[in-house]
Structure formats: structure tokens, C-alpha cells
Design a protein around this motif. Structure first.
Motif, PDB file in Angstrom:
ATOM      1  N   PRO A  38      40.487  48.742  40.578  1.00 12.53           N
ATOM      2  CA  PRO A  38      40.398  47.345  40.143  1.00 12.53           C
ATOM      3  C   PRO A  38      38.950  46.905  40.016  1.00 12.53           C
ATOM      4  O   PRO A  38      38.095  47.352  40.782  1.00 12.53           O
ATOM      5  N   PHE A  39      38.676  46.074  39.052  1.00  9.42           N
ATOM      6  CA  PHE A  39      37.323  45.553  38.884  1.00  9.42           C
ATOM      7  C   PHE A  39      37.413  44.107  38.405  1.00  9.42           C
ATOM      8  O   PHE A  39      38.444  43.671  37.896  1.00  9.42           O
ATOM      9  N   GLU A  40      36.310  43.387  38.645  1.00 15.99           N
ATOM     10  CA  GLU A  40      36.316  41.978  38.294  1.00 15.99           C
ATOM     11  C   GLU A  40      35.966  41.778  36.826  1.00 15.99           C
ATOM     12  O   GLU A  40      35.058  42.409  36.300  1.00 15.99           O
ATOM     13  N   PHE A  41      36.699  40.906  36.183  1.00 14.93           N
ATOM     14  CA  PHE A  41      36.495  40.654  34.761  1.00 14.93           C
ATOM     15  C   PHE A  41      36.299  39.149  34.550  1.00 14.93           C
ATOM     16  O   PHE A  41      37.255  38.384  34.579  1.00 14.93           O
ATOM     17  N   PRO A  42      35.054  38.717  34.368  1.00 16.46           N
ATOM     18  CA  PRO A  42      34.836  37.288  34.145  1.00 16.46           C
ATOM     19  C   PRO A  42      35.141  36.903  32.701  1.00 16.46           C
ATOM     20  O   PRO A  42      34.882  37.678  31.787  1.00 16.46           O
ATOM     21  N   ILE A  43      35.717  35.730  32.530  1.00 18.12           N
ATOM     22  CA  ILE A  43      35.988  35.239  31.179  1.00 18.12           C
ATOM     23  C   ILE A  43      35.254  33.919  30.997  1.00 18.12           C
ATOM     24  O   ILE A  43      35.321  33.034  31.848  1.00 18.12           O
ATOM     25  N   ASP A  44      34.507  33.841  29.915  1.00 19.22           N
ATOM     26  CA  ASP A  44      33.796  32.610  29.564  1.00 19.22           C
ATOM     27  C   ASP A  44      33.859  32.566  28.043  1.00 19.22           C
ATOM     28  O   ASP A  44      32.995  33.082  27.359  1.00 19.22           O
TER      29      ASP A  44
END
Ligand SMILES: [Zn+2]
Ligand SMILES: [Zn+2]
Length: 172
Positions: A70-76
Motif C-alpha cells: 500500500p502507498f499513499e496517493f494524494p489527490i489535488d
């Protein structure tokens, strides 16, 4: 959050809101929300068309499609959408030829939760990767190949694949 088309103020409507979604609503199977989706929206009615401009910010956890970590996926992301009443198909053809982001609304209402969710789903990568050069899992030892941790000598042929080939040959 449901917007009543007929009650939209003439000058438009600005909304700032945190939207909470269940991870099961996402198209990406293993995605998990790490925080609510913060949205800033501007709605404007022009005739029967509702223009929605918006920004969405949130963080999700995805699972890498190669190494399964799992890895973090930022959305902007921002979007520019035009919603039409569903019975309004006169200009559909014309619209299809243009590259505008469009949607339809039913019964004089727009469900902003649906709009946000759809826009979020659109920003997802088809194959999520923890990093562009993720090496995935070693076919020999089954460990995640990172920073040269795995010292197996890997040939181009996967031993399991070789076995499968033999098996297929036998069956013939
Ligand atoms: Zn990975
Ligand atoms: Zn290995």
C-alpha cells in the motif's frame, strides 16, 4: 448533498464541504480513504445547463499493482463540468464532438456526492504504482525487489512459467 436546480441563486452558489465516502464506492478495489474529500465548488445555472467548477483534495491509500504494497496517493485535482437535464438530448451530438466534461441530472436535482465521487474515480491511475520504477515481486524468491534487497539471479524466463509451458506441452 442534493442540489435543487430550481433553487440555485442566479448569481451562482459556492460550496466548501468535506465529503465522506465509503471506500467500496471507488472503482479502485483496494483504495482506502485516509481523509475526507475536501471540495470547493462553484455552481452556476445558465438556462437549463448547470456548470460546476470544482477542486477536490484528499489522500487515499492505494495498493501497488506490481509489488502489492500500500502507498499513499494524494489527490489535488480540479474539474469543469456541465450538467444537462436528462431529457435534454437535442444538442447531445454536438456535445459529443466537443471535449467537454459533461453529465446529466434527473428530476431537477444534482447529487453532489455523485459528482465528486465520479470526478475522484476519473483521477485514478489505471494501474496504481508505488513508484514509476517499482520492480514488483521477484519471481524466484517472492520478495519485493527494492534497493537490491533480493540477490536472486533472474533470467528472463520465470521458472513457474517454464513449468506451465511443460504442462501445456504434456497436455497436447
Ligand atoms: Zn510497488
Ligand atoms: Zn529474489
Amino acid at each position: 448533498m442534493i442540489i435543487d436546480i430550481d433553487r440555485l441563486p442566479r448569481k451562482g452558489l459556492k460550496i466548501r464541504k468535506d465529503f465522506e465516502f465509503l471506500s467500496v464506492d471507488l472503482i479502485e478495489e483496494n483504495a482506502v480513504f485516509l481523509e475526507p474529500a475536501h471540495a470547493e465548488l462553484t455552481l452556476k445555472k445558465v438556462g437549463e445547463e448547470i456548470g460546476i467548477k470544482g477542486k477536490i483534495k484528499t489522500r487515499l491509500s492505494f495498493t501497488c499493482s506490481r509489488c502489492l504494497v500500500p502507498f499513499e496517493f494524494p489527490i489535488d485535482s480540479s474539474f469543469d463540468l456541465v450538467c444537462f437535464p436528462v431529457e435534454f438530448d437535442v444538442v447531445k451530438e454536438e456535445l459529443d464532438s466537443e471535449d467537454i466534461n459533461k453529465s446529466f441530472y434527473y428530476s431537477r436535482k444534482i447529487d453532489l456526492n455523485e459528482v465528486i465521487l465520479e470526478q475522484l474515480n476519473l483521477t485514478f491511475p489505471i494501474k496504481p504504482l508505488c513508484s514509476e520504477d517499482c520492480q514488483g515481486i521477484c519471481p524466484v524468491c517472492g520478495k519485493i525487489i527494492k534497493n537490491g534487497e533480493c540477490s536472486c539471479v533472474r533470467n528472463d524466463s520465470d521458472p513457474r512459467l517454464e513449468k506451465l509451458k511443460m504442462f501445456i506441452k504434456d497436455k497436447r
